[in-house]
Scaffold this motif. Structure first.
Motif, mmCIF file in Angstrom:
data_model
loop_
_atom_site.group_PDB
_atom_site.id
_atom_site.type_symbol
_atom_site.label_atom_id
_atom_site.label_comp_id
_atom_site.label_asym_id
_atom_site.label_seq_id
_atom_site.Cartn_x
_atom_site.Cartn_y
_atom_site.Cartn_z
ATOM 1 N N GLY A 137 22.353 81.514 -7.051
ATOM 2 C CA GLY A 137 23.357 82.567 -7.011
ATOM 3 C C GLY A 137 23.622 83.099 -5.625
ATOM 4 O O GLY A 137 24.466 83.995 -5.452
ATOM 5 N N GLY A 138 22.928 82.557 -4.619
ATOM 6 C CA GLY A 138 23.103 83.011 -3.253
ATOM 7 C C GLY A 138 24.309 82.382 -2.576
ATOM 8 O O GLY A 138 25.141 81.713 -3.188
ATOM 9 N N ALA A 139 24.400 82.584 -1.260
ATOM 10 C CA ALA A 139 25.575 82.145 -0.505
ATOM 11 C C ALA A 139 25.774 80.640 -0.582
ATOM 12 O O ALA A 139 26.900 80.161 -0.753
ATOM 13 C CB ALA A 139 25.439 82.593 0.955
ATOM 14 N N LEU A 140 24.689 79.867 -0.450
ATOM 15 C CA LEU A 140 24.816 78.416 -0.510
ATOM 16 C C LEU A 140 25.229 77.970 -1.898
ATOM 17 O O LEU A 140 26.097 77.094 -2.051
ATOM 18 C CB LEU A 140 23.497 77.756 -0.104
ATOM 19 N N ASP A 141 24.637 78.545 -2.900
ATOM 20 C CA ASP A 141 24.966 78.197 -4.279
ATOM 21 C C ASP A 141 26.444 78.466 -4.557
ATOM 22 O O ASP A 141 27.145 77.660 -5.182
ATOM 23 C CB ASP A 141 24.080 79.006 -5.231
ATOM 24 N N LYS A 142 26.964 79.580 -4.100
ATOM 25 C CA LYS A 142 28.372 79.919 -4.295
ATOM 26 C C LYS A 142 29.276 78.936 -3.550
ATOM 27 O O LYS A 142 30.321 78.534 -4.070
ATOM 28 C CB LYS A 142 28.637 81.337 -3.825
ATOM 29 N N ALA A 143 28.857 78.549 -2.334
ATOM 30 C CA ALA A 143 29.663 77.600 -1.555
ATOM 31 C C ALA A 143 29.717 76.241 -2.241
ATOM 32 O O ALA A 143 30.774 75.600 -2.294
ATOM 33 C CB ALA A 143 29.083 77.459 -0.149
ATOM 34 N N LEU A 144 28.587 75.793 -2.790
ATOM 35 C CA LEU A 144 28.562 74.507 -3.493
ATOM 36 C C LEU A 144 29.465 74.529 -4.721
ATOM 37 O O LEU A 144 30.016 73.498 -5.116
ATOM 38 C CB LEU A 144 27.129 74.162 -3.906
ATOM 39 N N GLY A 145 29.631 75.698 -5.322
ATOM 40 C CA GLY A 145 30.501 75.812 -6.482
ATOM 41 C C GLY A 145 31.977 75.799 -6.129
ATOM 42 O O GLY A 145 32.824 75.641 -7.016
ATOM 43 N N LYS A 146 32.308 75.952 -4.854
ATOM 44 C CA LYS A 146 33.708 75.934 -4.422
ATOM 45 C C LYS A 146 34.134 74.546 -3.941
ATOM 46 O O LYS A 146 35.258 74.123 -4.187
ATOM 47 C CB LYS A 146 33.918 76.951 -3.301
ATOM 48 N N ILE A 147 33.233 73.850 -3.244
ATOM 49 C CA ILE A 147 33.574 72.523 -2.715
ATOM 50 C C ILE A 147 33.424 71.484 -3.823
ATOM 51 O O ILE A 147 33.093 71.821 -4.952
ATOM 52 C CB ILE A 147 32.696 72.174 -1.496
ATOM 53 N N PHE A 148 33.649 70.219 -3.489
ATOM 54 C CA PHE A 148 33.667 69.180 -4.517
ATOM 55 C C PHE A 148 32.538 68.151 -4.385
ATOM 56 O O PHE A 148 32.232 67.477 -5.356
ATOM 57 C CB PHE A 148 35.015 68.464 -4.500
ATOM 58 N N SER A 149 31.957 68.018 -3.210
ATOM 59 C CA SER A 149 30.872 67.039 -3.071
ATOM 60 C C SER A 149 30.104 67.288 -1.785
ATOM 61 O O SER A 149 30.557 68.028 -0.898
ATOM 62 C CB SER A 149 31.421 65.606 -3.077
#
Length: 433
Positions: free
Chosen positions: A382-394
């Motif tokens: 749920g942190g910053a990296l987790d949120k970023a991974l949920g926006k990008i595609f791969s």
């Protein structure tokens, strides 16, 4: 007349050589000089760091000038693939190029600062509930087609390669999607392949590459370059990539990628991706993730350019990044709207600055749990990296097949474990239907 001995006395003294002058620096004098110079250098460096942003990128690549003059700068005419009478009836140019699109996938700027690229990626999404409606069964051949490739003569398809398969089946909308695993040999006996063929028979298929057959009807048909290959599978892999999409249409996914979410919002565009955020002048594009429709005139023109150019260097990206650049410039030169270029972070978030690239997948997590030193949310769920991974595609791993992901690291926690959970959930739902 001056005596000889007086001439010797009045002659100019011999100059000392540079070596002898250097030897004049006694250890004490040299130590004194260093005591002054080293603090001075430190003060200058600290001042530059304090006043300016030193974070940058050094990537030295040498290109031969005659190669640039011969292969890059000239703009030879296109092959005529966009002429109306030559466009395949299987390709709807009005919809593919001129049709209205819901999503914008080009930002127009490099987005190197902060989280700009990730925030832009977050805008490419369906409205909540738009993509979850019930739909009748779609035959595998009519679904969105995805393709990947593995050369069986170079390495065995093993656990590391399975991660890409897991990422596909975990993140994609399987009733609407099918992944075709291409190879230059029979992969059906492989236990990993057998497992997914049994689990997802309508969403997974195998094909053996027949390059001469795939090339029929293209400018590369029966061409002497068709048999070229190298030990890194760069040249032949780039050729297979284009031939497969030309013949079947769909998206290409390299085997060294981990998908992070559904690719469906991207598929209304024909695109390649940005190599990194630094706009390399001769290597700006990447085909590790790309999408074109069946019999796309863009691919027809790519084959024309390949057939009428010098053979690709081996190994090289001459039929990859270099080819896409050469084609893109020719399209612009003839006022034809070019294919789209996805920003770097959508497919390759490792390829930018130290302060906004995702952490190296093969390094242990930072002990402080932060993502590149940011305060607050970091590497936790749920942190910053987790949120970023949920926006990008791969996440593009750039081969590195001999490296292992750290146990408990961010790839393990935020991707691999979730793949397992999502696949189990989809199997359970399929069993209840």
């Amino acid at each position: 007349m001056v005596p000889v001995h007086n001439q010797r006395r009045t002659s100019s003294p011999r100059r000392k050589s540079p070596i002898s002058c250097f030897s004049c620096l006694r250890p004490r004098r040299l130590f004194t000089l260093l005591k002054i110079a080293l603090p001075l250098v430190f003060i200058i460096c600290y001042t530059i760091y304090y006043l300016y942003d030193p974070r940058g990128h050094i990537d030295l690549v040498l290109y031969q000038r005659d190669w640039i003059q011969r292969e890059i700068l000239p703009l030879s005419p296109l092959g005529g693939c966009f002429e109306p009478e030559r466009i395949s009836p299987l390709y709807n140019i009005s919809e593919a190029i001129h049709g209205k699109k819901r999503f914008e996938v080009q930002a127009g700027v490099t987005m190197r600062m902060g989280m700009d690229c990730y925030d832009f990626a977050g805008t490419i999404k369906f409205v909540e509930g738009e993509w979850t409606e019930e739909q009748q069964y779609i035959p595998p051949e009519e679904r969105a087609q995805f393709h990947t490739y593995w050369r069986v003569d170079l390495a065995r398809l093993d656990e590391r390669q399975e991660y890409m398969l897991k990422s596909f089946f975990a993140t994609q909308d399987l009733p609407r999607s099918r992944l075709i695993l291409w190879s230059n040999g029979d992969l059906s006996p492989n236990p990993i392949v057998q497992k997914y063929l049994k689990l997802f028979p309508d969403s997974f298929a195998l094909q053996i590459v027949d390059i001469p057959e795939l090339a029929k009807g293209t400018p590369m048909e029966s061409h002497r370059f068709l048999n070229l290959e190298d030990k890194k599978a760069w040249v032949d892999g780039d050729l297979v990539r284009l031939l497969v999409i030309w013949t079947y249409g769909g998206a290409w996914i390299d085997m060294d990628m981990l998908l992070t979410r559904d690719l469906s919002p991207l598929l209304e565009h024909e695109f390649v991706t940005q190599w990194d955020c630094y706009d390399k002048i001769y290597q700006a594009f990447n085909g590790a993730l790309m999408h074109f429709h069946k019999h796309s005139p863009y691919l027809c023109e790519a084959f024309h350019l390949m057939a009428h150019s010098t053979p690709p260097r081996s190994p090289s990206t001459d039929w990859g990044a270099i080819l896409y650049l050469r084609l893109w410039r020719r399209l612009l030169n003839e006022s034809i709207p070019p294919f789209k270029i996805l920003p770097f972070c959508l497919s390759d978030p490792l390829a930018c600055r130290l302060d906004n690239s995702v952490p190296d997948p093969f390094d242990p997590d930072r002990r402080d749990g932060k993502w590149t030193g940011r305060p607050g949310e970091g590497l936790e769920e749920g942190g910053a990296l987790d949120k970023a991974l949920g926006k990008i595609f791969s996440v593009h791993l750039h081969n590195r097949w001999n490296r292992a992901f750290p146990q408990g690291g961010w790839v393990d926690r935020l991707l691999l474990r979730r793949y397992e959970e999502d696949i189990e959930r989809k199997i359970r739902i399929a069993g209840e239907l």
